[in-house]
Motif scaffolding. Structure first.
Motif, PDB file in Angstrom:
ATOM      1  N   THR A 142      -0.446  24.084 -43.859  1.00 57.20           N
ATOM      2  CA  THR A 142      -1.769  24.636 -44.120  1.00 57.20           C
ATOM      3  C   THR A 142      -1.664  25.866 -45.017  1.00 57.20           C
ATOM      4  O   THR A 142      -0.589  26.442 -45.195  1.00 57.20           O
ATOM      5  N   GLN A 143      -2.809  26.238 -45.566  1.00 53.99           N
ATOM      6  CA  GLN A 143      -2.834  27.401 -46.450  1.00 53.99           C
ATOM      7  C   GLN A 143      -2.509  28.675 -45.675  1.00 53.99           C
ATOM      8  O   GLN A 143      -1.800  29.551 -46.178  1.00 53.99           O
ATOM      9  N   LYS A 144      -2.982  28.776 -44.441  1.00 53.53           N
ATOM     10  CA  LYS A 144      -2.682  29.955 -43.627  1.00 53.53           C
ATOM     11  C   LYS A 144      -1.178  30.069 -43.375  1.00 53.53           C
ATOM     12  O   LYS A 144      -0.613  31.156 -43.439  1.00 53.53           O
ATOM     13  N   GLU A 145      -0.552  28.928 -43.089  1.00 52.79           N
ATOM     14  CA  GLU A 145       0.898  28.961 -42.865  1.00 52.79           C
ATOM     15  C   GLU A 145       1.629  29.345 -44.152  1.00 52.79           C
ATOM     16  O   GLU A 145       2.614  30.091 -44.110  1.00 52.79           O
ATOM     17  N   THR A 193      -1.338  14.597 -41.837  1.00 57.42           N
ATOM     18  CA  THR A 193      -1.823  15.890 -41.335  1.00 57.42           C
ATOM     19  C   THR A 193      -0.764  16.600 -40.503  1.00 57.42           C
ATOM     20  O   THR A 193      -0.730  17.824 -40.476  1.00 57.42           O
TER      21      THR A 193
END
Length: 182
Positions: free
Chosen positions: A93-96, A88
């Motif tokens: 992440t998808q936002k990043e 993790t």
């Protein structure tokens, strides 16, 4: 992911073997308890200490076996949690990813705008060649004029005459400068 899958499989097999050990221990304990309960019920009135000691030994045995079974499960779970934590931390992440994509497109737009600005400010090569050819022609004309003046001067005056003429002019300028009336 492969390591994680293998660890999960190993954990599963360790848990099965641990539960089987617990099951066999419980079966042995229950059969011992059955035989001990019968003997205990006869001796309970007498409060025979060795029977209580047998129960204590059986409970200690169960506790030790339970701890031995729980220990590999607990360490495997700790390893698994550590692996998941590392995954993790290194995961994007998808936002990043969306932010990086928009940032990349903004950077490309800025670079394209700067490139367009440079291209519009550039002078075409043909025009530069024409301007440089005009400069070359001008320099040739000036050199030709200088050469003509030198040739004309060389035919009228010699080198010695020119130097004497310049000396006379210099003397005249110095006299005018040093004269008290000026």
């Amino acid at each position: 992911m492969t390591n994680l899958n293998r660890r999960q499989y190993d954990l599963e097999s360790e848990m099965r073997s641990g539960f089987k050990q617990i099951e066999s221990s419980m079966a042995a304990m229950s059969s011992e308890m059955r035989s001990s309960v019968a003997a205990l019920s006869t001796n309970i009135a007498e409060r025979n200490k060795p029977q209580w000691q047998a129960i204590a030994v059986a409970l200690s045995f169960c506790t030790i076996v339970g701890g031995l079974v729980y220990w590999p499960i607990q360490s495997a779970t700790t390893d698994l949690k550590g692996s998941i934590t590392i995954i993790t931390e290194k995961m994007v992440t998808q936002k990043e990813m969306e932010w990086r994509t928009t940032r990349g497109s903004e950077d490309r737009a800025r670079a394209e705008a700067a490139l367009k600005e440079v291209r519009t400010a550039q002078v075409p090569r043909e025009e530069l060649d024409r301007v440089w050819a005009n400069y070359d022609q001008r320099f040739q004309d000036q050199q030709r004029q200088i050469d003509e003046v030198k040739t004309a001067q060389g035919s009228v005056y010699g080198q010695r005459d020119i130097i004497l003429d310049l000396r006379e002019r210099l003397d005249r300028v110095e006299r005018q400068r040093n004269s008290p009336g000026s």
